[in-house]
Scaffold this active site. Sequence first.
Site, short mmCIF file in Angstrom:
data_model
loop_
_atom_site.label_atom_id
_atom_site.label_comp_id
_atom_site.label_asym_id
_atom_site.label_seq_id
_atom_site.Cartn_x
_atom_site.Cartn_y
_atom_site.Cartn_z
N GLU A 1 -7.68 9.54 -14.26
CA GLU A 1 -7.64 8.07 -13.97
C GLU A 1 -7.45 7.80 -12.46
OE1 GLU A 1 -8.61 5.89 -16.32
OE2 GLU A 1 -8.69 7.54 -17.48
N ASP B 1 -2.80 7.40 2.34
CA ASP B 1 -3.86 7.01 3.41
C ASP B 1 -3.49 5.61 3.98
OD1 ASP B 1 -5.94 7.26 5.19
OD2 ASP B 1 -7.32 6.48 3.93
N SER C 1 -12.32 12.03 -0.43
CA SER C 1 -11.90 12.80 0.70
C SER C 1 -11.44 14.11 0.45
CB SER C 1 -10.83 11.97 1.59
OG SER C 1 -11.52 10.66 1.86
N TRP D 1 -2.00 1.25 9.85
CA TRP D 1 -0.64 0.31 9.69
C TRP D 1 0.02 0.05 11.24
CZ3 TRP D 1 4.48 1.37 11.23
CH2 TRP D 1 5.29 0.32 10.57
N ASN E 1 -8.56 16.96 8.47
CA ASN E 1 -7.67 16.39 9.33
C ASN E 1 -7.23 17.25 10.75
OD1 ASN E 1 -5.91 14.54 6.83
ND2 ASN E 1 -7.46 13.85 7.98
N ASN F 1 -1.80 5.18 7.48
CA ASN F 1 -0.69 5.13 8.33
C ASN F 1 -1.32 4.76 9.73
OD1 ASN F 1 0.64 6.40 6.35
ND2 ASN F 1 0.76 8.61 7.20
C1 IPE Z 1 -7.54 11.62 3.29
O1 IPE Z 1 -7.46 10.54 4.16
C2 IPE Z 1 -6.16 12.57 3.80
C3 IPE Z 1 -4.83 12.30 3.49
C4 IPE Z 1 -4.47 11.25 3.44
C5 IPE Z 1 -4.16 13.32 3.83
P1 IPE Z 1 -8.47 10.60 5.58
O2 IPE Z 1 -7.88 9.39 6.42
O3 IPE Z 1 -8.48 11.90 6.20
O4 IPE Z 1 -9.86 10.39 4.81
P2 IPE Z 1 -11.26 9.75 5.62
O5 IPE Z 1 -11.60 10.45 6.71
O6 IPE Z 1 -11.02 8.43 5.71
O7 IPE Z 1 -12.01 9.99 4.32
C1 IPE Z 2 -3.06 9.00 6.25
O1 IPE Z 2 -3.22 8.02 7.21
C2 IPE Z 2 -2.20 10.46 6.96
C3 IPE Z 2 -3.24 11.51 7.10
C4 IPE Z 2 -4.60 11.58 7.00
C5 IPE Z 2 -2.34 12.74 7.92
P1 IPE Z 2 -4.54 8.19 8.33
O2 IPE Z 2 -3.79 8.70 9.65
O3 IPE Z 2 -5.67 8.60 7.87
O4 IPE Z 2 -4.38 6.69 8.57
P2 IPE Z 2 -5.73 5.58 8.89
O5 IPE Z 2 -6.48 5.81 7.51
O6 IPE Z 2 -6.48 6.13 10.01
O7 IPE Z 2 -5.37 4.29 8.77
MG MG Z 3 -7.33 7.86 6.88
#
Ligand code: IPE
Ligand code: IPE
Ligand code: MG
Length: 224
Positions: free
Chosen positions: A191, A11, A180, A16, A59, A13
């Site tokens: 853990e 999580d 999530s 970033w 997602n 990306n």
């Molecule tokens: C969890 O991240 C899913 C993945 C990393 C693939 P999310 O960004 O979807 O989680 P929430 O929405 O913050 O709980």
């Molecule tokens: C995780 O990164 C990748 C996926 C859920 C596909 P995010 O896209 O959730 O990145 P943030 O949480 O918005 O930074």
């Molecule tokens: Mg995320």
Amino acid sequence: MKPQHVAIIMDGNGRWAQRRLLPRSAGHRAGFRRMLELSEYAFESGVKCLTLYALSAENLRRPQEELDELFGIFREYFSAQTEKLHRRGIRILSIGDRTLLPEDIQGRIAEAENATAGGTVGTLVLAIAYGGRQEIVAAVNRAVRAGREVTEEEFSSLLYTGSLPPPDLLIRTGRETRLSNFLLYQSAYTELYFSKKLFPDFTKGDFDKALKEYSLRDRRFGRV
Ligand code: IPE
Ligand code: IPE
Ligand code: MG
């Protein structure tokens, strides 16, 4: 003790990219590069099974533009990595509800699984369109269709993860301290390790730190 099965919630990306004033897609690209590096490194470090949370069922409610970018990355992943993983003896498995994915990706996943089925060095599990609750409900429905009560062991085998062992260590990057909807049933005694680093910044050294901390944990499983 080293963990045999490590799971990672990749999580952070999007954040970033936002911090760099880049589109979210640039963050997914950077996360993808990191994922390739870490999956190679994890098996070198002695991990036997690595499960990566790449896309949750939830997602799929993101804007189509972002999903198309992610689907593009998955396409690239399966075309470029299947042969490499096969040569290294790594078996690819995908967990989730693939019917929610574009058909060509469903096909690529099936091809990758078939091509690497004989791998004995390690197992790379990609959680794509995955949801823990959906997985549990699907397993319950399978049990109901079978028409009899099941044991805990039989129930586990009805989950997407089938005969895989439960994760020993679950790493979540990106600051959030929640699951999530990831491996809800399987992580009963896993853990948990939360890193503040956004996934594209999570290095091999950070992975080592998580393994080090795991080695210091006392896993009691309810005993004294
Ligand atoms: C969890 O991240 C899913 C993945 C990393 C693939 P999310 O960004 O979807 O989680 P929430 O929405 O913050 O709980
Ligand atoms: C995780 O990164 C990748 C996926 C859920 C596909 P995010 O896209 O959730 O990145 P943030 O949480 O918005 O930074
Ligand atoms: Mg995320």
